[in-house]
Design an enzyme around this catalytic site. Structure first.
Site, PDB file in Angstrom:
ATOM      1  N   ARG A  81      -1.069  -2.128  -6.500  1.00 36.71           N
ATOM      2  CA  ARG A  81      -1.371  -3.299  -5.662  1.00 36.71           C
ATOM      3  C   ARG A  81      -2.272  -4.284  -6.401  1.00 36.71           C
ATOM      4  O   ARG A  81      -2.041  -5.493  -6.380  1.00 36.71           O
ATOM      5  CB  ARG A  81      -2.028  -2.821  -4.361  1.00 36.71           C
ATOM      6  CG  ARG A  81      -2.274  -3.898  -3.324  1.00 36.71           C
ATOM      7  CD  ARG A  81      -2.675  -3.234  -2.013  1.00 36.71           C
ATOM      8  NE  ARG A  81      -3.193  -4.155  -1.019  1.00 36.71           N
ATOM      9  CZ  ARG A  81      -2.442  -4.844  -0.174  1.00 36.71           C
ATOM     10  NH1 ARG A  81      -1.128  -4.739  -0.237  1.00 36.71           N
ATOM     11  NH2 ARG A  81      -2.983  -5.645   0.723  1.00 36.71           N
ATOM     12  N   LYS A 128      -1.313  -3.141   8.278  1.00 36.64           N
ATOM     13  CA  LYS A 128      -2.358  -2.746   9.213  1.00 36.64           C
ATOM     14  C   LYS A 128      -2.172  -3.493  10.538  1.00 36.64           C
ATOM     15  O   LYS A 128      -1.805  -4.660  10.561  1.00 36.64           O
ATOM     16  CB  LYS A 128      -3.739  -3.051   8.625  1.00 36.64           C
ATOM     17  CG  LYS A 128      -4.071  -2.221   7.387  1.00 36.64           C
ATOM     18  CD  LYS A 128      -5.461  -2.537   6.873  1.00 36.64           C
ATOM     19  CE  LYS A 128      -5.819  -1.652   5.679  1.00 36.64           C
ATOM     20  NZ  LYS A 128      -7.172  -1.948   5.159  1.00 36.64           N
ATOM     21  N   HIS A 158      -3.366   2.363  -5.464  1.00 35.75           N
ATOM     22  CA  HIS A 158      -3.857   0.990  -5.335  1.00 35.75           C
ATOM     23  C   HIS A 158      -3.837   0.243  -6.669  1.00 35.75           C
ATOM     24  O   HIS A 158      -3.939  -0.988  -6.683  1.00 35.75           O
ATOM     25  CB  HIS A 158      -5.272   0.993  -4.748  1.00 35.75           C
ATOM     26  CG  HIS A 158      -5.357   0.253  -3.438  1.00 35.75           C
ATOM     27  ND1 HIS A 158      -4.551   0.539  -2.365  1.00 35.75           N
ATOM     28  CD2 HIS A 158      -6.139  -0.792  -3.048  1.00 35.75           C
ATOM     29  CE1 HIS A 158      -4.841  -0.280  -1.362  1.00 35.75           C
ATOM     30  NE2 HIS A 158      -5.795  -1.095  -1.750  1.00 35.75           N
ATOM     31  N   TYR A 166      -9.317 -11.436  -6.598  1.00 32.43           N
ATOM     32  CA  TYR A 166      -8.437 -11.290  -7.752  1.00 32.43           C
ATOM     33  C   TYR A 166      -8.543 -12.478  -8.699  1.00 32.43           C
ATOM     34  O   TYR A 166      -8.277 -12.348  -9.888  1.00 32.43           O
ATOM     35  CB  TYR A 166      -6.992 -11.104  -7.294  1.00 32.43           C
ATOM     36  CG  TYR A 166      -6.757  -9.787  -6.596  1.00 32.43           C
ATOM     37  CD1 TYR A 166      -6.657  -8.600  -7.305  1.00 32.43           C
ATOM     38  CD2 TYR A 166      -6.657  -9.724  -5.214  1.00 32.43           C
ATOM     39  CE1 TYR A 166      -6.470  -7.389  -6.660  1.00 32.43           C
ATOM     40  CE2 TYR A 166      -6.456  -8.520  -4.557  1.00 32.43           C
ATOM     41  CZ  TYR A 166      -6.368  -7.359  -5.285  1.00 32.43           C
ATOM     42  OH  TYR A 166      -6.176  -6.168  -4.653  1.00 32.43           O
ATOM     43  N   HIS A 185      -3.040  -9.967   3.514  1.00 33.53           N
ATOM     44  CA  HIS A 185      -4.457 -10.123   3.814  1.00 33.53           C
ATOM     45  C   HIS A 185      -4.641 -11.093   4.969  1.00 33.53           C
ATOM     46  O   HIS A 185      -4.006 -12.153   5.010  1.00 33.53           O
ATOM     47  CB  HIS A 185      -5.208 -10.664   2.593  1.00 33.53           C
ATOM     48  CG  HIS A 185      -5.410  -9.650   1.519  1.00 33.53           C
ATOM     49  ND1 HIS A 185      -5.674  -9.983   0.211  1.00 33.53           N
ATOM     50  CD2 HIS A 185      -5.389  -8.291   1.550  1.00 33.53           C
ATOM     51  CE1 HIS A 185      -5.801  -8.883  -0.511  1.00 33.53           C
ATOM     52  NE2 HIS A 185      -5.641  -7.842   0.286  1.00 33.53           N
ATOM     53  N   ARG A 199       0.859  -1.190   0.000  1.00 28.75           N
ATOM     54  CA  ARG A 199       0.000   0.000   0.000  1.00 28.75           C
ATOM     55  C   ARG A 199       0.893   1.237   0.000  1.00 28.75           C
ATOM     56  O   ARG A 199       2.038   1.197   0.440  1.00 28.75           O
ATOM     57  CB  ARG A 199      -0.906   0.013   1.232  1.00 28.75           C
ATOM     58  CG  ARG A 199      -1.815  -1.202   1.358  1.00 28.75           C
ATOM     59  CD  ARG A 199      -2.584  -1.165   2.664  1.00 28.75           C
ATOM     60  NE  ARG A 199      -3.477  -2.307   2.816  1.00 28.75           N
ATOM     61  CZ  ARG A 199      -3.137  -3.456   3.386  1.00 28.75           C
ATOM     62  NH1 ARG A 199      -1.901  -3.613   3.862  1.00 28.75           N
ATOM     63  NH2 ARG A 199      -4.005  -4.448   3.482  1.00 28.75           N
TER      64      ARG A 199
END
Length: 330
Positions: free
Chosen positions: A277, A202, A274, A309, A300, A166
C-alpha cells in the site's frame, strides 16, 4: 448503568450502526476492557463515605466517569511499570475510550463528555516505508510460476500493488468484485477495455480502483487455471482468493505468502502487507499523480492522511539533491 453494561451497549451500537469489521470491534472490545479493568483498580468511595483500597464506584455507575479518569488512564498507559505503551498505541486506546464516552454522553448517561478535552501524548511522525520499483519487481517475480499456488500468489501480490488495497480488503474480495468496463474506443481490441476492482474499505465504504495490465493478466490466469481447482476442494464460496481447502484465504495466510516471497526475493528490509500500500502511493506520486487522486484510490477520508506520502517523495528528492549536486556536498 454499570460500566460493563454500558460498554456492551456501545459495542452493539457501533457494530450495527457503523458497520465496523470484526477486527475493529475486537480492538474496541480489548481497549475498553483494559480501561474498565484499570478503573476497577482505582481507589473509590463506599456508600458510607469511607475510602476503599481498591475498586472504584465508577464501575457501579458509568455516570461517575470524569475527565480525570480518562486523563489518569492515559498517564497510566504511558508510564506503567515494565510495559509502557508507545504514544501511537496510547492514542489508539484513548480514541476507543473517548468514542465510548461521547456515546455515553449522547445517551444521557453522563452530563458532559469527559473525553472532549483529553489529548493523547504527541507521537513522533513516522513516514510510511515503501520499497523501490526495482525491489517490488523482484518481489513479484519471486512468485512467478505455473502451479496453482504460484498463480494465486502472483495474482494476490499483483493486485495488492496495482490497487493499494489493504490486506483485509484484498482477501475480502469476491469474484464479482473484479469487472471489465468496455472502453469508449469503438475498436474490437479487448486490450483497450479497462479492468476495475470494487474494494470495500473501512465502514463498508466502497471505492473503484483500476487494475493495471499486469495485475489483470495475473488475476485472469488465476481465475482460469487455478481457482477452479481450489474451489472443488471446499464449499461453494464467492471469494476471489481461496486457500488450499477451498475456503476464503485468511489474512494470516496472505501475510505468510508475502513473507515467503520477500525471503525468496532476498529483501532484507521488513516487508509487510502494508508495504504494498505504501509503495503503491509513493510510486504513483513519484510518477506525477495528483495527491487527491491517490486519496480516492486509497480510500482515505481526508487528504491530510494521504499527504504524508508527499513527505516521503520530498525526502527522496532531498537525498538525491544532496548526493548529486556539487554545491550540496561537503
Amino acid at each position: 448503568m454499570s460500566l460493563d453494561r454500558a460498554v456492551d451497549v456501545y459495542l452493539r451500537h457501533v457494530a450495527i450502526e457503523r458497520g465496523l469489521s470484526q477486527h475493529t470491534l475486537a480492538a474496541y472490545r480489548r481497549d475498553l476492557a483494559t480501561f474498565a479493568a484499570w478503573v476497577a483498580e482505582q481507589p473509590g468511595v463506599d456508600s458510607d463515605g469511607a475510602d476503599r483500597a481498591g475498586g472504584s464506584a465508577v464501575v457501579a455507575d458509568v455516570g461517575r466517569l470524569t475527565r480525570a479518569d480518562l486523563a489518569g488512564f492515559v498517564a497510566h498507559l504511558a508510564t506503567r511499570d515494565g510495559s509502557p505503551l508507545a504514544p501511537r498505541s496510547v492514542a489508539r486506546m484513548l480514541s476507543s475510550v473517548r468514542s465510548f464516552a461521547t456515546f455515553a454522553a449522547g445517551e444521557g448517561w453522563l452530563p458532559l463528555d469527559p473525553g472532549a478535552s483529553v489529548r493523547p501524548p504527541k507521537a513522533p511522525m513516522r513516514l510510511p516505508k515503501a520499497i523501490s520499483v526495482d525491489d517490488m519487481e523482484r518481489l513479484l517475480q519471486a512468485v512467478d510460476g505455473d502451479d496453482p499456488v504460484q498463480l494465486r500468489d502472483r495474482a494476490l501480490l499483483e493486485l495488492l500493488y496495482a490497487t493499494g488495497a489493504r490486506i483485509s480488503e484484498a482477501v475480502g474480495l469476491s469474484v464479482d468484485d473484479v469487472t471489465t468496463l468496455a472502453s469508449e474506443d469503438d475498436s474490437d481490441d479487448l486490450d483497450t477495455d479497462v479492468a476495475v476492482v470494487r474494494v470495500t474499505g473501512k465502514g463498508n465504504k466502497q471505492r473503484v480502483v483500476p487494475l493495471g495490465s499486469y495485475a489483470r493478466a495475473a488475476v485472469e490466469a488465476y481465475l482460469v487455471r487455478a481457482r477452479p481447482g481450489f474451489a472443488a476442494r471446499g464449499p461453494s464460496t464467492p471469494a476471489l482468493f481461496l486457500g488450499a481447502r477451498g475456503a476464503r484465504l485468511s489474512r494470516q495466510s496472505a501475510w505468510l505468502v508475502i513473507q515467503a516471497a520477500a525471503e525468496r526475493a532476498d529483501l532484507t528490509d521488513h516487508v509487510s502487507p502494508h508495504t504494498f500500500r505504501h509503495s503503491f502511493a509513493t510510486h504513483l506520486l513519484e510518477g506525477g499523480a495528483d495527491v487527491r487522486v491517490v486519496q480516492e484510490l486509497l480510500g482515505h477520508a481526508s487528504v491530510a492522511t494521504t499527504q504524508i506520502y508527499t513527505m516521503v517523495t520530498a525526502d527522496m528528492l532531498r537525498d538525491v539533491y544532496q548526493t548529486s549536486h556539487p554545491r550540496a556536498r561537503r
